[in-house]
Design a protein around this motif. Structure first.
Motif, PDB file in Angstrom:
ATOM      1  N   GLN A   1       5.967  53.776 -17.894  1.00 46.57           N
ATOM      2  CA  GLN A   1       6.652  54.307 -19.067  1.00 46.57           C
ATOM      3  C   GLN A   1       5.675  54.589 -20.193  1.00 46.57           C
ATOM      4  N   VAL A   2       6.016  55.619 -20.965  1.00 44.42           N
ATOM      5  CA  VAL A   2       5.258  55.980 -22.150  1.00 44.42           C
ATOM      6  C   VAL A   2       6.248  56.121 -23.298  1.00 44.42           C
ATOM      7  N   THR A   3       6.042  55.368 -24.362  1.00 44.71           N
ATOM      8  CA  THR A   3       6.965  55.373 -25.500  1.00 44.71           C
ATOM      9  C   THR A   3       6.210  55.704 -26.763  1.00 44.71           C
ATOM     10  N   GLN A   4       6.691  56.695 -27.491  1.00 39.76           N
ATOM     11  CA  GLN A   4       6.051  57.097 -28.732  1.00 39.76           C
ATOM     12  C   GLN A   4       6.939  56.770 -29.922  1.00 39.76           C
ATOM     13  N   SER A   5       6.287  56.390 -31.022  1.00 33.86           N
ATOM     14  CA  SER A   5       7.015  56.127 -32.255  1.00 33.86           C
ATOM     15  C   SER A   5       6.154  56.501 -33.456  1.00 33.86           C
TER      16      SER A   5
ATOM     17  N   LYS B   1      -5.358  47.989 -24.708  1.00 38.47           N
ATOM     18  CA  LYS B   1      -4.873  47.802 -23.341  1.00 38.47           C
ATOM     19  C   LYS B   1      -3.403  48.154 -23.189  1.00 38.47           C
ATOM     20  N   LYS B   2      -2.676  48.228 -24.318  1.00 39.27           N
ATOM     21  CA  LYS B   2      -1.244  48.488 -24.212  1.00 39.27           C
ATOM     22  C   LYS B   2      -0.779  49.686 -25.018  1.00 39.27           C
ATOM     23  N   GLU B   3      -1.614  50.190 -25.923  1.00 37.57           N
ATOM     24  CA  GLU B   3      -1.157  51.276 -26.758  1.00 37.57           C
ATOM     25  C   GLU B   3      -2.325  52.119 -27.266  1.00 37.57           C
ATOM     26  N   SER B   4      -1.939  53.273 -27.793  1.00 36.29           N
ATOM     27  CA  SER B   4      -2.902  54.156 -28.414  1.00 36.29           C
ATOM     28  C   SER B   4      -2.347  54.580 -29.759  1.00 36.29           C
ATOM     29  N   PHE B   5      -3.256  54.812 -30.698  1.00 40.72           N
ATOM     30  CA  PHE B   5      -2.863  55.284 -32.016  1.00 40.72           C
ATOM     31  C   PHE B   5      -3.559  56.609 -32.289  1.00 40.72           C
ATOM     32  N   LEU B   6      -2.812  57.484 -32.940  1.00 40.86           N
ATOM     33  CA  LEU B   6      -3.393  58.724 -33.444  1.00 40.86           C
ATOM     34  C   LEU B   6      -3.341  58.642 -34.968  1.00 40.86           C
ATOM     35  N   HIS B   7      -4.508  58.472 -35.561  1.00 43.59           N
ATOM     36  CA  HIS B   7      -4.592  58.342 -37.010  1.00 43.59           C
ATOM     37  C   HIS B   7      -4.819  59.731 -37.606  1.00 43.59           C
ATOM     38  N   ILE B   8      -4.049  60.034 -38.623  1.00 43.04           N
ATOM     39  CA  ILE B   8      -4.196  61.314 -39.302  1.00 43.04           C
ATOM     40  C   ILE B   8      -4.616  61.019 -40.748  1.00 43.04           C
ATOM     41  N   THR B   9      -5.811  61.464 -41.076  1.00 42.79           N
ATOM     42  CA  THR B   9      -6.372  61.192 -42.407  1.00 42.79           C
ATOM     43  C   THR B   9      -6.203  62.409 -43.297  1.00 42.79           C
ATOM     44  N   ALA B  10      -5.617  62.194 -44.448  1.00 44.43           N
ATOM     45  CA  ALA B  10      -5.423  63.263 -45.436  1.00 44.43           C
ATOM     46  C   ALA B  10      -4.864  64.528 -44.792  1.00 44.43           C
ATOM     47  N   PRO B  11      -3.685  64.432 -44.179  1.00 46.72           N
ATOM     48  CA  PRO B  11      -3.141  65.581 -43.452  1.00 46.72           C
ATOM     49  C   PRO B  11      -2.856  66.779 -44.345  1.00 46.72           C
ATOM     50  N   LYS B  12      -2.868  67.950 -43.704  1.00 44.95           N
ATOM     51  CA  LYS B  12      -2.547  69.199 -44.364  1.00 44.95           C
ATOM     52  C   LYS B  12      -1.303  69.786 -43.699  1.00 44.95           C
ATOM     53  N   PRO B  13      -0.629  70.718 -44.376  1.00 45.72           N
ATOM     54  CA  PRO B  13       0.566  71.320 -43.777  1.00 45.72           C
ATOM     55  C   PRO B  13       0.319  71.899 -42.380  1.00 45.72           C
TER      56      PRO B  13
ATOM     57  N   ASN C   1       2.089  56.141 -32.932  1.00 43.95           N
ATOM     58  CA  ASN C   1       1.886  55.131 -31.907  1.00 43.95           C
ATOM     59  C   ASN C   1       2.333  55.616 -30.541  1.00 43.95           C
ATOM     60  N   CYS C   2       1.597  55.215 -29.512  1.00 47.27           N
ATOM     61  CA  CYS C   2       1.971  55.481 -28.127  1.00 47.27           C
ATOM     62  C   CYS C   2       1.763  54.185 -27.350  1.00 47.27           C
ATOM     63  N   SER C   3       2.831  53.605 -26.868  1.00 48.85           N
ATOM     64  CA  SER C   3       2.692  52.410 -26.034  1.00 48.85           C
ATOM     65  C   SER C   3       2.982  52.772 -24.585  1.00 48.85           C
ATOM     66  N   TYR C   4       2.280  52.139 -23.687  1.00 52.86           N
ATOM     67  CA  TYR C   4       2.415  52.518 -22.290  1.00 52.86           C
ATOM     68  C   TYR C   4       2.460  51.284 -21.386  1.00 52.86           C
ATOM     69  N   THR C   5       3.205  51.430 -20.322  1.00 50.67           N
ATOM     70  CA  THR C   5       3.207  50.413 -19.270  1.00 50.67           C
ATOM     71  C   THR C   5       3.019  51.169 -17.963  1.00 50.67           C
ATOM     72  N   VAL C   6       1.804  51.202 -17.491  1.00 48.05           N
ATOM     73  CA  VAL C   6       1.495  51.883 -16.243  1.00 48.05           C
ATOM     74  C   VAL C   6       0.632  50.971 -15.395  1.00 48.05           C
ATOM     75  N   SER C   7       0.732  51.158 -14.119  1.00 47.98           N
ATOM     76  CA  SER C   7      -0.084  50.385 -13.195  1.00 47.98           C
ATOM     77  C   SER C   7      -1.358  51.177 -12.912  1.00 47.98           C
ATOM     78  N   GLY C   8      -2.439  50.707 -13.481  1.00 52.29           N
ATOM     79  CA  GLY C   8      -3.708  51.371 -13.213  1.00 52.29           C
ATOM     80  C   GLY C   8      -3.909  52.618 -14.053  1.00 52.29           C
ATOM     81  N   LEU C   9      -4.174  52.426 -15.347  1.00 57.28           N
ATOM     82  CA  LEU C   9      -4.389  53.572 -16.231  1.00 57.28           C
ATOM     83  C   LEU C   9      -5.708  54.235 -15.879  1.00 57.28           C
TER      84      LEU C   9
END
Lengths: 119, 113
Positions: free
Chosen positions: B3-7, B68-80, B22-30
């Motif tokens: 499973q892949v869950t984004q929030s 090991k369980k999640e990934s983050f996408l950081h957005i710094t000073a975003p633009k339109p 945020n992206c959290s994942y539960t996979v066997s063997g990433l």
């Protein structure tokens, strides 16, 4: 700029009609995916080919959907007969595998999709 | 089941207001985790591949990190122009020759001036 080409971009058809969607993967790519995107389900994997051979089509309704690669430059997805619930955007993506292992450094490249409406 | 869950599902930011997806994942063997950007009416556009915990990648205002369980996408000073849906996807099947890509539902980002 290498790209995956999908045709048609839009298709409106009546229920029961056959629909064929085509995909030209990036030249040299040997891996092709078909995905379907809807608001309810997001992106769903339908089928997956490597070197023109189907590796996984478990996500595809077998009774009405079929996917083929007649040659390395063409992948097709057919729906027969089409139903209103098939309305979605269908994406093709291509990538490269070497020594039978996927190369992931550059991801998989997606086409612009075929928007299918079945009325 | 993998499973892949984004929030969050949707995020509205004012221009310049940094945040993270945020992206959290539960996979066997990433085998790898991808981030994609999707604009309306277009196909997903590849941004990053991450392979192992602790890895980071950057592109302009975006920085992706992996644990090991999640990934983050950081957005710094975003633009339109950063407004889009950001999709996370994983390739599992470590040890096999397959490379199936499974997607989360995405985060719809809107950046207003």
């Amino acid at each position: 700029d290498a790209r995956v080409t999908q045709t048609p971009r839009h298709k409106v058809t009546e229920m029961g009609q056959e629909v064929t969607m085509r995909c030209q993967p990036i030249l040299g790519h040997n891996t092709v995916f078909w995905y379907r995107q809807t608001m309810m389900q997001g992106l769903e994997l339908l089928a997956y080919f490597r070197n023109r051979a189907p590796l996984d089509d478990s996500g595809m309704p077998k009774d009405r959907f079929s996917a083929e690669m007649p040659d390395a430059t063409l992948a097709t997805l057919k729906i027969q007969p089409s139903e209103p619930r098939d309305s979605a955007v269908y994406f093709c993506a291509s990538g490269l595998a070497m020594e039978n292992r996927p190369r992931l450094d550059y991801g998989y490249t997606f086409g612009s999709g075929t928007r299918l409406t079945v009325v | 089941e993998d499973q892949v869950t984004q929030s969050p599902e949707a995020l509205r930011l004012q221009e310049g207001e940094s945040s993270s997806l945020n992206c959290s994942y539960t996979v066997s063997g990433l085998r790898g985790l991808f981030w994609y950007r999707q604009d309306p009416g277009k196909g997903p556009e590849f941004l990053f591949t991450l392979y192992s915990a602790g890895e980071e990648k950057e592109k302009e205002r975006l920085k992706a990190t992996l644990t090991k369980k999640e990934s983050f996408l950081h957005i710094t000073a975003p633009k339109p122009e950063d407004s889009a849906t950001y999709l996370c996807a994983v390739v599992a099947d470590r040890g096999s020759t397959l490379g199936r890509l499974y997607f989360g539902r995405g985060t719809q980002l809107t950046v207003w001036p």
